[in-house]
Scaffold this motif. Structure first.
Motif, mmCIF file in Angstrom:
data_model
loop_
_atom_site.group_PDB
_atom_site.id
_atom_site.type_symbol
_atom_site.label_atom_id
_atom_site.label_comp_id
_atom_site.label_asym_id
_atom_site.label_seq_id
_atom_site.Cartn_x
_atom_site.Cartn_y
_atom_site.Cartn_z
ATOM 1 N N ILE A 243 0.856 -1.186 0.000
ATOM 2 C CA ILE A 243 0.000 0.000 0.000
ATOM 3 C C ILE A 243 0.893 1.236 0.000
ATOM 4 O O ILE A 243 1.731 1.407 0.884
ATOM 5 C CB ILE A 243 -0.908 0.028 1.249
ATOM 6 N N TYR A 244 0.713 2.075 -1.006
ATOM 7 C CA TYR A 244 1.426 3.345 -1.080
ATOM 8 C C TYR A 244 0.477 4.431 -0.602
ATOM 9 O O TYR A 244 -0.631 4.564 -1.136
ATOM 10 C CB TYR A 244 1.871 3.642 -2.516
ATOM 11 N N GLY A 245 0.891 5.193 0.411
ATOM 12 C CA GLY A 245 0.000 6.204 0.960
ATOM 13 C C GLY A 245 0.745 7.406 1.501
ATOM 14 O O GLY A 245 1.973 7.507 1.402
ATOM 15 N N PHE B 189 -8.306 7.205 3.627
ATOM 16 C CA PHE B 189 -8.440 5.963 2.868
ATOM 17 C C PHE B 189 -7.156 5.124 2.931
ATOM 18 O O PHE B 189 -7.209 3.906 2.831
ATOM 19 C CB PHE B 189 -8.871 6.247 1.429
ATOM 20 N N CYS B 190 -6.031 5.791 3.146
ATOM 21 C CA CYS B 190 -4.779 5.056 3.356
ATOM 22 C C CYS B 190 -4.865 4.273 4.669
ATOM 23 O O CYS B 190 -4.450 3.114 4.745
ATOM 24 C CB CYS B 190 -3.597 6.015 3.387
ATOM 25 N N VAL C 27 3.841 1.745 2.523
ATOM 26 C CA VAL C 27 4.909 2.642 2.091
ATOM 27 C C VAL C 27 4.435 4.072 2.299
ATOM 28 O O VAL C 27 3.503 4.528 1.622
ATOM 29 C CB VAL C 27 5.263 2.407 0.601
ATOM 30 N N ASP C 28 5.049 4.768 3.253
ATOM 31 C CA ASP C 28 4.770 6.182 3.487
ATOM 32 C C ASP C 28 5.548 6.954 2.427
ATOM 33 O O ASP C 28 6.773 7.093 2.511
ATOM 34 C CB ASP C 28 5.211 6.553 4.894
ATOM 35 N N GLN D 131 -2.574 3.692 -3.259
ATOM 36 C CA GLN D 131 -2.497 2.808 -4.411
ATOM 37 C C GLN D 131 -2.088 1.455 -3.859
ATOM 38 O O GLN D 131 -1.089 1.345 -3.141
ATOM 39 C CB GLN D 131 -1.489 3.307 -5.443
ATOM 40 N N VAL D 132 -2.894 0.440 -4.156
ATOM 41 C CA VAL D 132 -2.706 -0.884 -3.574
ATOM 42 C C VAL D 132 -2.254 -1.856 -4.659
ATOM 43 O O VAL D 132 -2.803 -1.867 -5.764
ATOM 44 C CB VAL D 132 -4.017 -1.387 -2.924
#
Length: 91
Positions: free
Chosen positions: A5-7, A13-14, A36-37, A61-62
């Motif tokens: 997970i990119y957030g 939503f992240c 991933v921060d 983005q998952v």
């Protein structure tokens, strides 16, 4: 299946996506996850667009394994359609 997970900080939503991945991991429905921060790792939406293969306007983005599936809504839909939480609860 491994979830990435990119957030960004402050993105509700992240947080939802991360919480869902944690629940899946706790039930052994996935092989694990990584959040991933993006700012702390120096990633921009432009960087992520290259990885996804199209312009990214929102986070999270998952990715399932290395395949992009979209944001939280698409991740949640995938989990529901494949009954990952329900299937894991019966093991």
């Amino acid at each position: 299946m491994f979830v990435t997970i990119y957030g960004r900080p402050g993105c509700p939503f992240c947080v939802f996506a991360k919480d869902l991945a944690q629940r899946l991991e706790a039930r052994d429905a996935i092989d694990g996850y990584r959040y991933v921060d993006m700012p702390s790792e120096g990633l921009t939406k432009a960087d992520l667009s290259v990885k996804v293969g199209q312009t990214v306007h929102t986070v999270p983005q998952v990715f399932l394994d290395d395949t992009p599936i979209g944001g939280f809504s698409e991740f949640d839909q995938y989990v529901r359609e494949h009954r990952l939480l329900a299937a894991a609860a019966t093991h």
